[in-house]
Scaffold this motif. Structure first.
Motif, PDB file in Angstrom:
ATOM      1  N   GLU A 165       1.075  -1.157  -0.365  1.00 41.11           N
ATOM      2  CA  GLU A 165       0.106   0.239   0.038  1.00 41.11           C
ATOM      3  C   GLU A 165       0.507   0.760  -0.063  1.00 41.11           C
ATOM      4  OE1 GLU A 165      -3.381   0.091  -0.565  1.00 41.11           O
ATOM      5  OE2 GLU A 165      -4.231  -0.226   1.366  1.00 41.11           O
ATOM      6  N   CYS A 166       0.118   2.274  -0.534  1.00 45.53           N
ATOM      7  CA  CYS A 166       1.189   3.748  -0.256  1.00 45.53           C
ATOM      8  C   CYS A 166       0.290   4.716   0.459  1.00 45.53           C
ATOM      9  CB  CYS A 166       0.796   4.495  -2.018  1.00 45.53           C
ATOM     10  SG  CYS A 166       1.974   5.504  -2.037  1.00 45.53           S
ATOM     11  N   GLY A 167       0.937   4.696   1.778  1.00 46.49           N
ATOM     12  CA  GLY A 167       0.290   5.065   2.442  1.00 46.49           C
ATOM     13  C   GLY A 167      -1.369   4.711   3.373  1.00 46.49           C
ATOM     14  N   ALA A 168      -2.832   5.332   2.774  1.00 54.85           N
ATOM     15  CA  ALA A 168      -3.993   4.962   3.429  1.00 54.85           C
ATOM     16  C   ALA A 168      -4.277   4.680   1.786  1.00 54.85           C
ATOM     17  CB  ALA A 168      -4.599   5.103   3.607  1.00 54.85           C
ATOM     18  N   ALA A 169      -3.936   4.271   0.482  1.00 53.92           N
ATOM     19  CA  ALA A 169      -3.838   4.201  -0.914  1.00 53.92           C
ATOM     20  C   ALA A 169      -3.132   2.849  -1.530  1.00 53.92           C
ATOM     21  CB  ALA A 169      -3.872   5.399  -1.435  1.00 53.92           C
ATOM     22  N   ASN A 170      -3.894   2.867  -2.764  1.00 53.12           N
ATOM     23  CA  ASN A 170      -3.443   1.773  -3.446  1.00 53.12           C
ATOM     24  C   ASN A 170      -1.942   2.486  -4.121  1.00 53.12           C
ATOM     25  OD1 ASN A 170      -5.935  -0.917  -4.429  1.00 53.12           O
ATOM     26  ND2 ASN A 170      -4.957  -0.528  -2.337  1.00 53.12           N
ATOM     27  N   PHE A 171      -2.103   1.718  -4.846  1.00 56.71           N
ATOM     28  CA  PHE A 171      -0.422   2.174  -5.704  1.00 56.71           C
ATOM     29  C   PHE A 171      -0.825   1.715  -7.072  1.00 56.71           C
ATOM     30  CE2 PHE A 171       3.715   1.557  -7.501  1.00 56.71           C
ATOM     31  CZ  PHE A 171       4.806   2.073  -8.103  1.00 56.71           C
ATOM     32  N   PHE A 172      -0.429   2.390  -7.959  1.00 53.00           N
ATOM     33  CA  PHE A 172      -0.248   1.931  -9.851  1.00 53.00           C
ATOM     34  C   PHE A 172       0.939   2.653 -10.558  1.00 53.00           C
ATOM     35  CE2 PHE A 172      -2.829   5.508 -10.140  1.00 53.00           C
ATOM     36  CZ  PHE A 172      -2.764   5.309 -12.088  1.00 53.00           C
ATOM     37  N   TYR A 224      -1.152  -0.607 -17.125  1.00 60.33           N
ATOM     38  CA  TYR A 224      -1.237  -0.434 -15.464  1.00 60.33           C
ATOM     39  C   TYR A 224      -1.013  -1.202 -14.602  1.00 60.33           C
ATOM     40  CZ  TYR A 224      -4.605   1.745 -12.347  1.00 60.33           C
ATOM     41  OH  TYR A 224      -4.651   2.113 -11.433  1.00 60.33           O
ATOM     42  N   ILE A 225      -0.165  -1.694 -14.034  1.00 60.29           N
ATOM     43  CA  ILE A 225       0.411  -2.369 -13.011  1.00 60.29           C
ATOM     44  C   ILE A 225       0.555  -1.478 -11.970  1.00 60.29           C
ATOM     45  CG2 ILE A 225       2.596  -3.310 -12.719  1.00 60.29           C
ATOM     46  CD1 ILE A 225       3.783  -2.729 -15.445  1.00 60.29           C
ATOM     47  N   THR A 226      -0.553  -2.962 -10.867  1.00 62.44           N
ATOM     48  CA  THR A 226      -0.676  -2.471  -9.840  1.00 62.44           C
ATOM     49  C   THR A 226      -0.269  -3.717  -8.980  1.00 62.44           C
ATOM     50  OG1 THR A 226      -2.641  -1.138  -8.067  1.00 62.44           O
ATOM     51  CG2 THR A 226      -3.380  -2.697 -10.296  1.00 62.44           C
ATOM     52  N   PRO A 227      -0.225  -3.625  -7.147  1.00 60.74           N
ATOM     53  CA  PRO A 227      -0.036  -4.743  -6.848  1.00 60.74           C
ATOM     54  C   PRO A 227      -0.865  -5.552  -6.093  1.00 60.74           C
ATOM     55  CG  PRO A 227       0.850  -2.522  -5.802  1.00 60.74           C
ATOM     56  CD  PRO A 227      -0.107  -1.919  -7.005  1.00 60.74           C
ATOM     57  N   TYR A 228      -0.054  -7.127  -6.521  1.00 63.04           N
ATOM     58  CA  TYR A 228      -1.551  -8.195  -5.822  1.00 63.04           C
ATOM     59  C   TYR A 228      -0.809  -8.551  -4.040  1.00 63.04           C
ATOM     60  CZ  TYR A 228      -3.378 -12.475  -5.139  1.00 63.04           C
ATOM     61  OH  TYR A 228      -4.584 -13.192  -4.303  1.00 63.04           O
ATOM     62  N   SER A 229      -1.970  -8.772  -3.694  1.00 64.91           N
ATOM     63  CA  SER A 229      -0.775  -8.848  -2.464  1.00 64.91           C
ATOM     64  C   SER A 229      -2.442  -9.053  -1.102  1.00 64.91           C
ATOM     65  CB  SER A 229      -0.239  -7.483  -1.967  1.00 64.91           C
ATOM     66  OG  SER A 229      -0.488  -7.831  -0.205  1.00 64.91           O
ATOM     67  N   GLU A 230      -2.130 -10.114  -0.696  1.00 60.60           N
ATOM     68  CA  GLU A 230      -3.491 -10.508   0.568  1.00 60.60           C
ATOM     69  C   GLU A 230      -3.809  -9.147   1.538  1.00 60.60           C
ATOM     70  OE1 GLU A 230      -3.049 -14.136   1.717  1.00 60.60           O
ATOM     71  OE2 GLU A 230      -4.241 -14.954   0.751  1.00 60.60           O
ATOM     72  N   SER A 231      -2.325  -8.102   1.341  1.00 61.26           N
ATOM     73  CA  SER A 231      -2.783  -7.254   3.071  1.00 61.26           C
ATOM     74  C   SER A 231      -3.052  -5.569   1.985  1.00 61.26           C
ATOM     75  CB  SER A 231      -0.995  -7.197   3.611  1.00 61.26           C
ATOM     76  OG  SER A 231      -0.613  -7.421   2.607  1.00 61.26           O
ATOM     77  N   ILE A 232      -3.419  -5.526   0.504  1.00 63.94           N
ATOM     78  CA  ILE A 232      -3.797  -4.398   0.242  1.00 63.94           C
ATOM     79  C   ILE A 232      -5.546  -4.061   0.580  1.00 63.94           C
ATOM     80  CG2 ILE A 232      -4.503  -3.489  -2.133  1.00 63.94           C
ATOM     81  CD1 ILE A 232      -1.120  -4.073  -2.267  1.00 63.94           C
ATOM     82  N   LEU A 233      -6.059  -3.222   0.312  1.00 60.14           N
ATOM     83  CA  LEU A 233      -7.553  -3.045   0.454  1.00 60.14           C
ATOM     84  C   LEU A 233      -7.700  -3.178  -0.814  1.00 60.14           C
ATOM     85  CD1 LEU A 233      -9.783  -2.161   2.580  1.00 60.14           C
ATOM     86  CD2 LEU A 233      -9.205   0.512   1.585  1.00 60.14           C
ATOM     87  N   ALA A 268      -0.577   7.163  -6.560  1.00 55.50           N
ATOM     88  CA  ALA A 268      -1.099   6.688  -5.095  1.00 55.50           C
ATOM     89  C   ALA A 268      -2.607   6.468  -6.088  1.00 55.50           C
ATOM     90  CB  ALA A 268      -0.881   6.891  -3.652  1.00 55.50           C
ATOM     91  N   CYS A 269      -4.055   5.891  -5.331  1.00 51.81           N
ATOM     92  CA  CYS A 269      -5.337   6.628  -5.939  1.00 51.81           C
ATOM     93  C   CYS A 269      -5.521   5.889  -4.713  1.00 51.81           C
ATOM     94  CB  CYS A 269      -4.974   5.630  -7.044  1.00 51.81           C
ATOM     95  SG  CYS A 269      -5.307   3.851  -6.900  1.00 51.81           S
ATOM     96  N   GLY A 270      -7.004   6.192  -4.658  1.00 53.24           N
ATOM     97  CA  GLY A 270      -8.175   5.693  -3.344  1.00 53.24           C
ATOM     98  C   GLY A 270      -9.361   7.322  -3.499  1.00 53.24           C
TER      99      GLY A 270
END
Length: 343
Positions: free
Chosen positions: A221-228, A235-244, A281-283
């Protein structure tokens, strides 16, 4: 309608008192009627499970006054579904999608005069949250819950607005545990991020970019936001079980596909930062917050994406496209917005 005397164009992302909030209580195995309140306070037992055992979750979504004067609520059904997942993840009573949406519509209508005018760049932020209210001294789920929805007019989340900011990362901090609560929206995740966030701010950075909590090898995560990131028309964004799972990120993915881009949701090694053309970051709060530089505090390495103070071309295009849909400036081909009938 009595319009409040607010400086709409200079609103910050902060709380402003509005007229009403709405509430609904779960008791005896069922949800009750929606109640309207003009109080900013809750009658809460000192032994309530939300206070002692963290039975709490929340959401964030927005309503917009469009170019045509109509009010649009963005993707509230997706927020309702995520609200259910958060409730299930903390053993709370899940609120049905239909009831969630009914409460959103009601609280927006009741506070219509606080919806910022078109052209101000502001919006009406909607904050639903659920808490366990049963008095408990002993670790177990409550039997009674309350969902409250408040609204407040807001401006940009970051004071810089849509301009690139510098972020940092460090292996010293974890936002959540592996297979923990990272994929649901609970207050504990944010409480756990405050130390790292203040560290970032004290060093002059907007947020802390977290690495995966298990191996510290991949972007999380990027702070309280997703990263891309953008690279080679991808368009590349992380995959993880710990990401909202971000609803904004979900929407940007679809817009990227509309632009003919390939989308990759996968693990992103730290070293890959040096290959990206753009990063952001995005949210819900910020929509897109472009990143000019990532500074690895542990190694001293800096990954630079912007040197002229401007966001990247693709990030700008995606940001403008999403905002145009929210404000009714472009056709809502994905049917993401519900137009609310107001007086």
């Amino acid at each position: 309608m009595n319009i409040p005397d607010l400086d709409w164009k200079n609103l910050t992302f902060s709380y402003t008192k509005t007229d009403y909030n709405v509430r609904c209580t779960y008791k005896d195995g069922k949800w009750g009627e929606i109640e309207v309140s003009d109080s900013e306070y809750l009658p809460l037992h000192i032994a309530a499970s939300c206070l002692h055992y963290g039975q709490e979750s929340f959401e964030g979504l927005k309503a917009f006054r469009g170019k045509d004067g109509k009010v649009r609520i963005f993707r509230m059904e997706e927020n309702a579904k995520r609200f259910i997942r958060s409730a299930e993840g903390t053993m709370m009573a899940p609120m049905p999608v239909e009831l969630f949406c009914e409460m959103v519509r009601k609280v927006v209508k009741l506070n219509e005069r606080f919806i910022p005018p078109y052209g101000s760049g502001a919006s009406l932020y909607i904050r639903p949250f659920e808490i366990g209210i049963s008095p408990l001294i002993g670790v177990k789920p409550a039997s009674e819950y309350m969902v409250i929805m408040l609204v407040t007019p807001v401006g940009p989340y970051f004071k810089e607005g849509f301009k690139p900011t510098k972020v940092c990362m460090s292996r010293e901090y974890d936002r959540v545990a592996p297979k923990g609560t990272g994929s649901i929206k609970v207050g504990g995740n944010y409480g756990a991020s405050l130390v790292a966030g203040e560290k970032a701010h004290s060093l002059g950075y907007s947020v802390m970019l977290y690495l995966d909590p298990k191996e510290k090898k991949y972007l999380d995560e990027c702070g309280a936001a997703n990263f891309f990131a953008i690279k080679d028309n991808k368009y590349i964004t992380p995959y993880s079980e710990s990401i909202l799972p971000s609803i904004t990120n979900m929407s940007l993915v679809e817009l990227a596909k509309d632009l003919g881009m390939e989308v990759e949701r996968r693990q992103i090694p730290v070293e890959e930062l040096k290959t990206f053309e753009e990063a952001s970051a995005c949210g819900t709060a910020a929509v897109c917050s472009p990143i000019s530089e990532v500074h690895d505090l542990d190694t001293g390495e800096k990954y630079v994406f912007s040197t002229d103070g401007k966001a990247g071309e693709v990030t700008t295009k995606l940001y403008n496209k999403l905002r145009a849909i929210q404000y009714g400036e472009e056709p809502d081909t994905h049917e993401w917005c519900e137009i609310l009938e107001v007086d």
